[in-house]
Design a protein around this motif. Structure first.
Motif, PDB file in Angstrom:
ATOM      1  N   LYS A   4       0.830  -1.197   0.000  1.00 31.01           N
ATOM      2  CA  LYS A   4       0.000   0.000   0.000  1.00 31.01           C
ATOM      3  C   LYS A   4       0.866   1.248   0.000  1.00 31.01           C
ATOM      4  N   VAL A   5       0.359   2.260  -0.697  1.00 27.82           N
ATOM      5  CA  VAL A   5       0.993   3.574  -0.702  1.00 27.82           C
ATOM      6  C   VAL A   5      -0.077   4.636  -0.493  1.00 27.82           C
ATOM      7  N   ILE A   6       0.361   5.789  -0.044  1.00 29.72           N
ATOM      8  CA  ILE A   6      -0.527   6.934   0.129  1.00 29.72           C
ATOM      9  C   ILE A   6      -0.248   7.904  -1.000  1.00 29.72           C
ATOM     10  N   TYR A   7      -1.288   8.384  -1.645  1.00 30.95           N
ATOM     11  CA  TYR A   7      -1.179   9.459  -2.621  1.00 30.95           C
ATOM     12  C   TYR A   7      -1.719  10.719  -1.967  1.00 30.95           C
ATOM     13  N   ALA A   8      -0.817  11.631  -1.610  1.00 26.11           N
ATOM     14  CA  ALA A   8      -1.215  12.916  -1.050  1.00 26.11           C
ATOM     15  C   ALA A   8      -1.159  13.927  -2.188  1.00 26.11           C
ATOM     16  N   ILE A   9      -2.292  14.538  -2.496  1.00 29.04           N
ATOM     17  CA  ILE A   9      -2.394  15.437  -3.640  1.00 29.04           C
ATOM     18  C   ILE A   9      -2.492  16.882  -3.132  1.00 29.04           C
ATOM     19  N   TYR A  10      -1.667  17.743  -3.725  1.00 27.25           N
ATOM     20  CA  TYR A  10      -1.597  19.157  -3.357  1.00 27.25           C
ATOM     21  C   TYR A  10      -1.894  20.011  -4.585  1.00 27.25           C
ATOM     22  N   ASP A 135      -1.905   9.891 -11.502  1.00 26.38           N
ATOM     23  CA  ASP A 135      -3.086  10.761 -11.540  1.00 26.38           C
ATOM     24  C   ASP A 135      -2.892  11.774 -12.657  1.00 26.38           C
ATOM     25  N   VAL A 136      -3.850  11.853 -13.581  1.00 27.94           N
ATOM     26  CA  VAL A 136      -3.684  12.721 -14.745  1.00 27.94           C
ATOM     27  C   VAL A 136      -3.630  14.203 -14.370  1.00 27.94           C
ATOM     28  N   ARG A 137      -4.122  14.563 -13.199  1.00 30.96           N
ATOM     29  CA  ARG A 137      -4.092  15.970 -12.794  1.00 30.96           C
ATOM     30  C   ARG A 137      -2.669  16.466 -12.546  1.00 30.96           C
ATOM     31  N   THR A 138      -1.728  15.550 -12.339  1.00 35.07           N
ATOM     32  CA  THR A 138      -0.344  15.976 -12.113  1.00 35.07           C
ATOM     33  C   THR A 138       0.334  16.463 -13.382  1.00 35.07           C
ATOM     34  N   THR A 139      -0.303  16.312 -14.530  1.00 35.41           N
ATOM     35  CA  THR A 139       0.236  16.874 -15.759  1.00 35.41           C
ATOM     36  C   THR A 139      -0.336  18.255 -16.024  1.00 35.41           C
ATOM     37  N   ASP A 140      -1.267  18.697 -15.180  1.00 45.12           N
ATOM     38  CA  ASP A 140      -1.928  19.980 -15.410  1.00 45.12           C
ATOM     39  C   ASP A 140      -1.680  20.971 -14.270  1.00 45.12           C
ATOM     40  N   ASP A 141      -2.243  20.693 -13.087  1.00 44.49           N
ATOM     41  CA  ASP A 141      -2.173  21.697 -12.030  1.00 44.49           C
ATOM     42  C   ASP A 141      -2.092  21.135 -10.612  1.00 44.49           C
ATOM     43  N   HIS A 142      -1.884  19.844 -10.442  1.00 46.45           N
ATOM     44  CA  HIS A 142      -1.795  19.258  -9.104  1.00 46.45           C
ATOM     45  C   HIS A 142      -0.438  18.581  -8.897  1.00 46.45           C
ATOM     46  N   PHE A 143      -0.102  18.378  -7.644  1.00 48.00           N
ATOM     47  CA  PHE A 143       1.148  17.756  -7.250  1.00 48.00           C
ATOM     48  C   PHE A 143       0.819  16.538  -6.413  1.00 48.00           C
ATOM     49  N   LEU A 144       1.533  15.441  -6.623  1.00 47.73           N
ATOM     50  CA  LEU A 144       1.238  14.203  -5.915  1.00 47.73           C
ATOM     51  C   LEU A 144       2.500  13.674  -5.246  1.00 47.73           C
ATOM     52  N   MET A 145       2.373  13.366  -3.971  1.00 53.55           N
ATOM     53  CA  MET A 145       3.468  12.740  -3.235  1.00 53.55           C
ATOM     54  C   MET A 145       3.059  11.314  -2.906  1.00 53.55           C
ATOM     55  N   GLU A 146       3.911  10.365  -3.279  1.00 47.26           N
ATOM     56  CA  GLU A 146       3.649   8.950  -3.029  1.00 47.26           C
ATOM     57  C   GLU A 146       4.524   8.500  -1.869  1.00 47.26           C
ATOM     58  N   VAL A 147       3.873   7.996  -0.805  1.00 42.43           N
ATOM     59  CA  VAL A 147       4.586   7.588   0.398  1.00 42.43           C
ATOM     60  C   VAL A 147       4.207   6.154   0.746  1.00 42.43           C
ATOM     61  N   ALA A 148       5.207   5.355   1.111  1.00 36.35           N
ATOM     62  CA  ALA A 148       4.979   3.955   1.469  1.00 36.35           C
ATOM     63  C   ALA A 148       4.250   3.855   2.806  1.00 36.35           C
ATOM     64  N   VAL A 149       3.331   2.890   2.899  1.00 34.52           N
ATOM     65  CA  VAL A 149       2.578   2.638   4.130  1.00 34.52           C
ATOM     66  C   VAL A 149       3.168   1.410   4.808  1.00 34.52           C
ATOM     67  N   ASN A 150       3.482   1.558   6.089  1.00 39.30           N
ATOM     68  CA  ASN A 150       4.028   0.444   6.870  1.00 39.30           C
ATOM     69  C   ASN A 150       3.176   0.237   8.114  1.00 39.30           C
ATOM     70  N   ASN A 151       1.989  -0.309   7.929  1.00 46.46           N
ATOM     71  CA  ASN A 151       1.052  -0.563   9.030  1.00 46.46           C
ATOM     72  C   ASN A 151       0.728   0.694   9.842  1.00 46.46           C
ATOM     73  N   ASN A 152       0.766   1.859   9.190  1.00 43.62           N
ATOM     74  CA  ASN A 152       0.434   3.111   9.858  1.00 43.62           C
ATOM     75  C   ASN A 152      -0.467   3.972   8.973  1.00 43.62           C
ATOM     76  N   GLU A 153      -1.431   3.324   8.356  1.00 44.67           N
ATOM     77  CA  GLU A 153      -2.279   3.954   7.358  1.00 44.67           C
ATOM     78  C   GLU A 153      -3.064   5.143   7.916  1.00 44.67           C
ATOM     79  N   LYS A 154      -3.764   4.959   9.027  1.00 47.39           N
ATOM     80  CA  LYS A 154      -4.591   6.033   9.586  1.00 47.39           C
ATOM     81  C   LYS A 154      -3.734   7.202  10.058  1.00 47.39           C
TER      82      LYS A 154
END
Length: 174
Positions: A4-10, A135-154
């Motif tokens: 699992k990974v987290i996609y944080a979109i800015y 995410d297709v929005r990262t080619t237009d106007d959004h930024f995405l950070m992908e972070v690994a999840v290690n049993n700390n999802e919440k």
């Protein structure tokens, strides 16, 4: 083990930079950051090591000037010497000032072309490769950070919402 990974979109690059710094300070592993344009200082904030491509460019330029020198010496001095413009072809050294533009152009040619090939090989950008943009929005106007999840999802979801993310997704990568 979960993939699992987290996609944080800015939606702002300054907010993204602050979030990257906070994420690194919290010792979370950033897999990748996708941006629609280059963000100055992002590589340093992510802790990415400086590139060694400049060393490759210098080596490729040296190869280019060597090939040019050997080629001109063989063609103009040894194989088919000619008296061009009153300059006899007795030795390479005597005619080297006339060969400087050729040496310069071959240096630039080799450095440029071999750098493109090196960049594509290093980036694993092969012909007909499928895009890896999550995410297709990262080619237009959004930024995405992908972070690994290690049993700390919440914990990560709430952490990224506090950093200013407009959207936080948990994705199961296969």
């Amino acid at each position: 083990m979960s993939n699992k990974v987290i996609y944080a979109i800015y939606n702002d690059d300054d907010v993204l930079m602050d979030a990257v710094k906070q994420t690194r300070a919290a010792h979370h592993h950033i897999e990748e950051v996708f941006t629609p344009f280059p963000v100055h200082g992002l590589d340093k904030a992510m802790g990415i090591a400086p590139t060694r491509l400049a060393i490759c460019a210098f080596i490729y330029g040296c190869i280019g000037i060597t090939v040019a020198t050997v080629m001109m010496n063989y063609i103009m001095i040894q194989d088919w010497p000619q008296d061009i413009g009153g300059k006899p072809s007795f030795s390479y050294i005597e005619n080297m000032p006339a060969f400087v533009p050729i040496m310069f152009e071959m240096t630039v040619f080799f450095a440029a072309h071999l750098m493109v090939i090196t960049f594509y090989m290093r980036s694993r950008l092969w012909p007909f490769k499928q895009a890896e943009n999550p995410d297709v929005r990262t080619t237009d106007d959004h930024f995405l950070m992908e972070v690994a999840v290690n049993n700390n999802e919440k914990e990560l979801v709430s952490f990224f919402k506090k950093t200013g993310a407009v959207e936080v997704k948990v994705i199961d990568k296969h």
